[in-house]
Design an enzyme around this catalytic site. Structure first.
Site, PDB file in Angstrom:
ATOM      1  N   HIS A 287       0.022   4.132  -5.267  1.00 33.44           N
ATOM      2  CA  HIS A 287      -1.426   4.389  -5.372  1.00 33.44           C
ATOM      3  C   HIS A 287      -2.018   3.786  -6.642  1.00 33.44           C
ATOM      4  O   HIS A 287      -1.401   3.789  -7.700  1.00 33.44           O
ATOM      5  CB  HIS A 287      -1.763   5.871  -5.228  1.00 33.44           C
ATOM      6  CG  HIS A 287      -1.234   6.790  -6.299  1.00 33.44           C
ATOM      7  ND1 HIS A 287      -1.920   7.036  -7.459  1.00 33.44           N
ATOM      8  CD2 HIS A 287      -0.104   7.534  -6.363  1.00 33.44           C
ATOM      9  CE1 HIS A 287      -1.231   7.906  -8.195  1.00 33.44           C
ATOM     10  NE2 HIS A 287      -0.126   8.215  -7.563  1.00 33.44           N
ATOM     11  N   ASP A 299       2.274   6.474 -13.284  1.00 34.64           N
ATOM     12  CA  ASP A 299       1.765   7.179 -12.096  1.00 34.64           C
ATOM     13  C   ASP A 299       0.376   6.654 -11.783  1.00 34.64           C
ATOM     14  O   ASP A 299      -0.597   7.151 -12.327  1.00 34.64           O
ATOM     15  CB  ASP A 299       1.758   8.681 -12.348  1.00 34.64           C
ATOM     16  CG  ASP A 299       1.334   9.473 -11.130  1.00 34.64           C
ATOM     17  OD1 ASP A 299       1.230   8.879 -10.041  1.00 34.64           O
ATOM     18  OD2 ASP A 299       1.107  10.685 -11.272  1.00 34.64           O
ATOM     19  N   GLU A 333      -4.991   9.319  -4.369  1.00 36.45           N
ATOM     20  CA  GLU A 333      -3.778  10.101  -4.107  1.00 36.45           C
ATOM     21  C   GLU A 333      -3.837  11.398  -4.887  1.00 36.45           C
ATOM     22  O   GLU A 333      -3.436  12.463  -4.402  1.00 36.45           O
ATOM     23  CB  GLU A 333      -2.538   9.293  -4.530  1.00 36.45           C
ATOM     24  CG  GLU A 333      -1.201   9.957  -4.173  1.00 36.45           C
ATOM     25  CD  GLU A 333      -0.716  10.996  -5.170  1.00 36.45           C
ATOM     26  OE1 GLU A 333       0.166  11.787  -4.804  1.00 36.45           O
ATOM     27  OE2 GLU A 333      -1.208  11.043  -6.313  1.00 36.45           O
ATOM     28  N   GLU A 334      -4.329  11.301  -6.117  1.00 39.32           N
ATOM     29  CA  GLU A 334      -4.246  12.448  -7.036  1.00 39.32           C
ATOM     30  C   GLU A 334      -5.105  13.628  -6.598  1.00 39.32           C
ATOM     31  O   GLU A 334      -4.890  14.746  -7.040  1.00 39.32           O
ATOM     32  CB  GLU A 334      -4.632  12.010  -8.461  1.00 39.32           C
ATOM     33  CG  GLU A 334      -3.692  10.967  -9.073  1.00 39.32           C
ATOM     34  CD  GLU A 334      -2.298  11.521  -9.357  1.00 39.32           C
ATOM     35  OE1 GLU A 334      -2.039  12.693  -9.055  1.00 39.32           O
ATOM     36  OE2 GLU A 334      -1.464  10.753  -9.880  1.00 39.32           O
ATOM     37  N   ASP A 361       6.207   6.368  -5.686  1.00 38.86           N
ATOM     38  CA  ASP A 361       5.295   7.192  -6.483  1.00 38.86           C
ATOM     39  C   ASP A 361       6.056   8.244  -7.268  1.00 38.86           C
ATOM     40  O   ASP A 361       5.573   9.341  -7.504  1.00 38.86           O
ATOM     41  CB  ASP A 361       4.231   7.841  -5.573  1.00 38.86           C
ATOM     42  CG  ASP A 361       3.149   8.541  -6.385  1.00 38.86           C
ATOM     43  OD1 ASP A 361       3.028   8.250  -7.593  1.00 38.86           O
ATOM     44  OD2 ASP A 361       2.445   9.396  -5.822  1.00 38.86           O
TER      45      ASP A 361
HETATM   46 ZN   LIG Z   1       1.338   9.524  -8.258  1.00 40.75          ZN
END
Ligand SMILES: [Zn+2]
Ligand SMILES: *[C@@H]1O[C@H](CO)[C@@H](O)[C@H](O)[C@H]1NC(C)=O
Ligand SMILES: *[C@@H]1O[C@H](CO)[C@@H](O)[C@H](O)[C@H]1NC(C)=O
Ligand SMILES: *[C@@H]1O[C@H](CO)[C@@H](O)[C@H](O)[C@H]1NC(C)=O
Length: 479
Positions: A287, A299, A333-334, A361
């Site tokens: 992501h 991340d 995504e978060e 991820d």
């Molecule tokens: Zn992530």
């Protein structure tokens, strides 16, 4: 016996699956496919050599460094994320990937604003903190209240009568991310159910150097919304000790956070079109969005950039597999797999054509191989594919249920895998200001890119799609 109309439906489904679903071939000769896989060892070595010693050396790291240094972090809803997506579309086109485009997805738009927490009693101390995603603001003057410290939800229930009008501080133990994250997701609503005016959680991490770790939280319906933030492990433990001594603890919390109307973002897509079965797809993904702290390099900049790099390597080597290789860099995504859900909704009618979905991820540290979920036969083939990564010691295949963003496809029977890597330190940096390029290593990113390229290319070039459990299209009587 089938009554006539049901039998016709059965026949129809049967015909459909026979015409359309080469991955449901029950008579696939696994030994033959494994031999076919072994014939890819030369090309696998070529990919590995290109990535570690050839023109690919350092490329994914340098690309990610350029990107994260230019844009910094990229929270969903921000103009910065959209600028970053525009940049990726240009870069991936310059890289001569095909069908480079964005696919619109509506995403939440939460902004943090100014925020602070101050310990007033038993002594004055600034508390490093980060509001949790989707939290509401405090009133402009903040909330000043006494504190109830608990370690568990059970303890909160026992002390329910003491929570009213207070700020609840959760000092939950670190068990694992999967277990401990419940305090981040649900802490505010559990505290509010008991009459608390705000809640603070101990950051969800096994190690802290006074670092708050943010993340999304979920207000439960029917429960008042209260402001919520994370504090450091050190401060949560200190307040726990103070409360055990019977000391009166008082905090002033100020937050300006707000959830604005949703906005359009995009999943970023690039391809190498398949030469023989262009409709069939092997998907690699990570992501592109991140939290609004640090650089979002780990991340999930790393996962997104090795997914780009997997296609880039194949392109630079002038290879073209039989099926299409597709990189998807998810958005939002978060905020709870928002971009991938919209992608799935738009593409679920093609789920039958997705051969394999891959996701990275959980860090791009030294790669060990792949966690894989799929049919037993697909697992046997994938085990052979992973053997191609022996030269870089990344040939481990471990079985696992499902992944995050690829979970929607895996839930309907598409084989899927996540990068298996030595990510013991992942949660040290997760969702903090410490998630920067300094966490990443060029050689390790080259290895992860090679793992991704070898797996995706080989599977995309095999004559047959990975076999699925035939039960995924089991007969459902209608009428
Ligand atoms: Zn992530
Ligand atoms: C990074 O950016 C610099 C300066 O814009 C550029 O010269 C270089 O080619 C870029 N590197 C990569 C790997 O994209
Ligand atoms: C496939 O079937 C086996 C045996 O019935 C089951 O254990 C496994 O979970 C199934 N896998 C998938 C991906 O549906
Ligand atoms: C793989 O592991 C072996 C044995 O542990 C080691 O000698 C070798 O250097 C490793 N290779 C790579 C590429 O890391």
């Amino acid at each position: 016996m089938f009554s006539t109309p049901i039998f016709l439906v059965y026949l129809f489904i049967n015909l459909l699956t026979q015409c359309d679903s080469r991955h449901l071939n029950k008579h696939l000769d696994i030994d033959a496919v494994q031999r076919e896989v072994r014939s890819y060892s030369d090309v696998a070595n070529q990919i590995i050599d290109f990535s570690l010693n050839g023109n690919g050396k350092g490329q994914s790291y340098n690309r990610l460094a350029n990107f994260t240094d230019k844009f910094g972090n990229r929270i969903a809803g921000s103009q910065n994320l959209e600028n970053a997506i525009d940049y990726m579309l240009v870069e991936m086109s310059k890289d001569k990937l095909e069908n480079v485009h964005g696919e619109v997805a509506q995403v939440p738009h939460w902004v943090r604003g100014d925020e602070s927490a101050v310990l007033l009693l038993p002594r004055k101390k600034n508390l490093p903190m980060l509001g949790l995603g989707s939290s509401i603001a405090t009133p402009p003057d903040g909330i000043e209240a006494d504190v109830l410290v608990v370690k568990t939800f059970d303890e909160l229930n026992e002390k329910a009568s003491e929570a009213k009008g207070k700020i609840v501080v959760f000092n939950q133990d670190w068990v694992s991310y999967g277990v401990s994250v419940a305090y981040r997701s649900l802490g505010a609503s559990r505290a509010a159910q008991n009459g608390a005016v705000a809640s603070l959680i101990r950051s969800v991490t096994p190690l802290s150097i006074s670092s708050p770790h943010t993340g999304w939280q979920d207000y439960q319906s029917g429960v008042p919304k209260i402001p919520t933030a994370c504090i450091t492990v050190e401060d949560a433990e200190m307040m726990w000790r103070m409360s055990q001594r019977g000391e009166k603890i008082r905090i002033r919390l100020k937050m300006e956070a707000q959830l604005l109307p949703s906005v359009n973002s995009r999943n970023t897509v690039a391809e190498i079109k398949g030469s023989k079965y262009p409709d069939e797809v092997v998907l690699v993904s990570g992501h592109l969005d991140s939290w609004d702290v640090g650089q979002g390099a780990m991340d999930d900049g790393g996962g997104a950039f090795i997914s780009w790099q997997a296609l880039s390597i194949i392109r630079q080597l002038n290879l073209r597999p039989k099926r299409t290789m597709r990189a998807v860099l998810w958005t939002a995504e978060e905020e709870g797999l928002v971009g991938s859900r919209e992608y799935y909704e738009a593409h679920k009618s093609e789920a039958d054509k997705f051969d394999l979905v891959l996701e990275s991820d959980e860090g791009v540290f030294t790669p060990d191989g792949l966690t894989f979920g799929g049919s037993k036969q697909a697992g046997q083939i994938m085990k052979q594919v992973l053997e191609l990564l022996k030269p870089i010691n990344a040939s481990k295949l471990s079985e696992s249920g499902a992944g995050g963003d690829i979970g929607y496809f895996m839930d309907v029977g598409v084989p899927g895998g996540n990068l298996l890597n030595e990510n013991q330190h992942y949660f040290y940096f997760h969702h903090t200001n410490g998630d920067t390029m300094t966490v990443q290593d060029p050689h390790v990113m080259d290895m992860c890119s090679a793992v991704w390229a070898v797996i995706a290319y080989t599977v995309a070039d095999l004559e047959e799609m990975l076999p699925r459990n035939s039960t995924t299209l089991k007969f459902v009587p209608v009428g």
